[in-house]
Design a protein around this motif. Structure first.
Motif, short mmCIF file in Angstrom:
data_model
loop_
_atom_site.label_atom_id
_atom_site.label_comp_id
_atom_site.label_asym_id
_atom_site.label_seq_id
_atom_site.Cartn_x
_atom_site.Cartn_y
_atom_site.Cartn_z
N TYR A 6 48.51 48.99 -7.18
CA TYR A 6 49.50 50.12 -7.14
C TYR A 6 50.53 49.52 -8.00
O TYR A 6 50.68 48.38 -8.30
N LYS A 7 51.29 50.52 -8.71
CA LYS A 7 52.40 50.34 -9.17
C LYS A 7 53.69 51.19 -8.75
O LYS A 7 53.33 52.22 -8.11
N ARG A 8 54.90 51.02 -9.05
CA ARG A 8 55.96 51.77 -8.55
C ARG A 8 56.14 53.05 -9.66
O ARG A 8 56.43 54.11 -9.01
N ILE A 9 56.17 52.87 -11.03
CA ILE A 9 56.91 53.90 -11.98
C ILE A 9 55.64 54.66 -12.55
O ILE A 9 54.66 53.97 -12.95
N ILE A 15 47.08 58.88 -14.09
CA ILE A 15 46.25 59.91 -13.31
C ILE A 15 47.04 59.81 -11.99
O ILE A 15 46.94 58.78 -11.39
N VAL A 16 47.92 61.11 -11.63
CA VAL A 16 48.55 60.92 -10.65
C VAL A 16 47.79 62.33 -9.61
O VAL A 16 47.07 63.12 -10.05
N ILE A 17 48.33 62.18 -8.30
CA ILE A 17 47.86 63.15 -7.37
C ILE A 17 49.21 63.87 -7.00
O ILE A 17 50.02 63.58 -6.63
N VAL A 18 49.07 65.20 -7.40
CA VAL A 18 50.18 66.27 -7.40
C VAL A 18 49.93 66.79 -5.93
O VAL A 18 48.87 67.54 -5.66
N MET A 48 58.37 63.91 -14.97
CA MET A 48 57.93 62.63 -13.98
C MET A 48 58.07 61.19 -14.79
O MET A 48 58.08 60.26 -13.74
N LEU A 49 58.14 61.02 -15.92
CA LEU A 49 58.09 59.78 -16.58
C LEU A 49 59.22 59.07 -16.26
O LEU A 49 60.53 59.57 -16.07
N GLY A 50 58.92 57.65 -15.87
CA GLY A 50 59.98 56.93 -15.36
C GLY A 50 60.65 57.03 -13.91
O GLY A 50 61.16 56.16 -13.67
N LYS A 51 60.04 57.94 -13.11
CA LYS A 51 60.20 58.20 -11.74
C LYS A 51 59.25 57.38 -10.98
O LYS A 51 58.23 57.08 -11.26
N GLU A 52 59.66 57.17 -9.82
CA GLU A 52 58.76 56.45 -8.90
C GLU A 52 57.84 57.46 -8.22
O GLU A 52 58.24 58.18 -7.94
N TYR A 53 56.57 56.84 -7.96
CA TYR A 53 55.53 57.37 -7.13
C TYR A 53 56.07 57.84 -5.84
O TYR A 53 56.94 57.11 -5.20
N GLY A 54 55.63 59.02 -5.39
CA GLY A 54 56.55 59.50 -4.09
C GLY A 54 57.63 60.30 -4.57
O GLY A 54 57.94 60.86 -3.38
N HIS A 67 55.28 66.65 -4.55
CA HIS A 67 55.29 65.28 -4.42
C HIS A 67 54.34 64.47 -5.59
O HIS A 67 53.25 65.29 -5.51
N VAL A 68 54.87 63.62 -6.24
CA VAL A 68 53.54 63.04 -7.10
C VAL A 68 53.33 61.65 -6.43
O VAL A 68 54.21 60.84 -6.30
N LEU A 69 52.01 61.51 -6.24
CA LEU A 69 51.50 60.30 -5.57
C LEU A 69 50.65 59.47 -6.21
O LEU A 69 50.14 60.07 -7.16
N HIS A 70 50.54 58.12 -6.07
CA HIS A 70 49.53 57.33 -6.67
C HIS A 70 48.28 57.52 -6.26
O HIS A 70 48.00 57.77 -4.78
N PRO A 71 47.44 57.47 -7.04
CA PRO A 71 46.05 57.99 -6.52
C PRO A 71 45.54 56.72 -5.65
O PRO A 71 45.60 55.58 -5.95
N THR A 72 44.84 57.16 -4.56
CA THR A 72 43.94 56.17 -3.73
C THR A 72 42.58 56.73 -3.58
O THR A 72 42.39 58.02 -3.78
N PRO A 73 41.70 55.80 -3.20
CA PRO A 73 40.27 56.45 -2.96
C PRO A 73 40.36 57.52 -1.97
O PRO A 73 39.33 58.40 -1.94
#
Ligand SMILES: C[S@@+](CC[C@H](N)C(=O)[O-])C[C@H]1O[C@@H](n2cnc3c(N)ncnc32)[C@H](O)[C@@H]1O
Length: 330
Positions: A6-9, A15-18, A48-54, A67-73
């Motif tokens: 996982y990463k923050r930015i 690939i993000v989950i909207v 979105m670029l440079g912003k935090e996930y979430g 909301h833009v979320l980090h992908p998870t399984p």
């Protein structure tokens, strides 16, 4: 980017989950200059670029948000392109527990299908474990391989196009666990036994039909598996939503007709049944009656938070058969 680290930015190419709302999730590859168009407005990827996930983003007309979320399984399971029936998180979590999967585990799986189960297994066994997954449908195999690569998981997974019922897994006995989701799982049990490490391991087979389960259990016993058990996992999720309801008034019964507690000073008490009936119809220590009836009108209605079971819950019924292969006796 990786589904397992996982990463923050948010960066270009991620690939993000909207998340637009309940059951409104989309997979988006963040690309400079592009926009994501939704029912509620337009969302430029550049925002979105440079912003935090979430982070919560507003559409250009400020009417919509997402909301833009980090992908998870788990999120991938809800958004992936379906090439087959898939396993959902309820079954996946039970399989993960019962197969004792953990970082470092070596798992053998067939068929790969749409990769829903594979993503979850890889995330669990990473970074030191490995998944060997087998799929005999050429196009599904190629598509899954590409997904594993673009999701940054390819170091922890090997996929091969192979008919495991006919040709087996072609592996040494290295597996801690085997997971089967095949139309004829009983034809793969003997092959599964041969890939489980000599110190023993666990097996799980998912089947939507009880006839498949029966054939699988018979074959498991014939092949020396023990602790054979079949379960069905059902989960029920609830929605939280605000609903408009008439104002509720309560009074505590002290055994007499005295009102001990009213929720509002102007509350007008109505007894169930006939208005003229003065008899005490209390059935519990706390009576609850509706204040907002035809007389009082809808203006006395208030907004409440309520929970209701979801009408639609993704998933399909199936049986999970678990079994153990003990260490080989010397
Ligand atoms: C229901 S799907 C698996 C779905 C997967 N568990 C998921 O969560 O996405 C079953 C897959 O098994 C594959 N399959 C069927 N028989 C097979 C065999 N003998 N060898 C390898 N793959 C097989 C099918 O092509 C299909 O893609």
């Amino acid at each position: 980017m990786s589904f397992i680290k996982y990463k923050r930015i948010i960066e270009e190419g991620d690939i993000v989950i909207v998340f637009l709302g309940h059951q409104r999730l989309h997979v988006v590859t963040v690309t400079r200059g592009r926009v994501f168009q939704a029912k509620f407005g337009i969302f430029p990827h550049d925002d979105m670029l440079g912003k935090e996930y979430g982070t919560k983003f507003f559409s250009t007309n400020r009417k919509g948000w997402m909301h833009v979320l980090h992908p998870t399984p788990e999120l991938w399971t809800l958004t992936l392109p379906h090439r087959t029936q898939i396993l959902y998180s309820t079954d996946i979590s039970h399989v993960t527990l019962m197969l004792d999967l953990k970082p470092g585990s070596i798992v053998v799986e067939s068929g790969t299908g749409s990769g829903s189960m594979s993503h979850a297994i890889v995330r669990t066994v990473a970074p030191s474990g490995h998944l060997y997954t087998f799929e005999f449908h050429q196009l599904r195999c190629v598509a899954a391989r590409e997904e594993f690569k673009s999701h940054g998981m390819d170091e922890c997974v090997t996929i091969e196009c192979r008919d495991v019922c006919k040709d087996g897994f072609g592996l040494e006995p290295i597996a801690d666990a085997v997971f089967l989701d095949l139309p004829r799982p009983h034809e793969a049990i003997e092959h599964a036994r041969s890939v489980i490490r000599p110190s023993g391991g666990r097996l799980c087979s998912f089947s939507p039909c009880i006839e498949q389960v029966q054939a699988t259990c018979e074959e498991l016993r014939r092949c020396g598996f023990v602790e054979v058990e079949t379960v069905e996992c059902l989960s029920r999720s609830f929605d939280i939503r605000s609903v408009r309801l008439p104002t509720l008034c309560t009074r505590e019964s002290n055994g007499s007709d005295d009102v001990v507690n009213e929720c509002e000073p102007h509350a007008k008490w109505k007894k169930p049944g006939n208005d003229d009936d003065d008899g005490d119809t209390c059935v519990s220590d706390l009576e609850v009656e509706l204040k907002c009836d035809e007389e009082s009108g809808a203006s006395d209605c208030s907004k409440f938070l309520a929970v209701t079971p979801n009408r639609e819950m993704p998933g399909h019924t199936g049986y999970l058969t678990f079994a153990t292969l003990h260490a080989k006796r010397k």
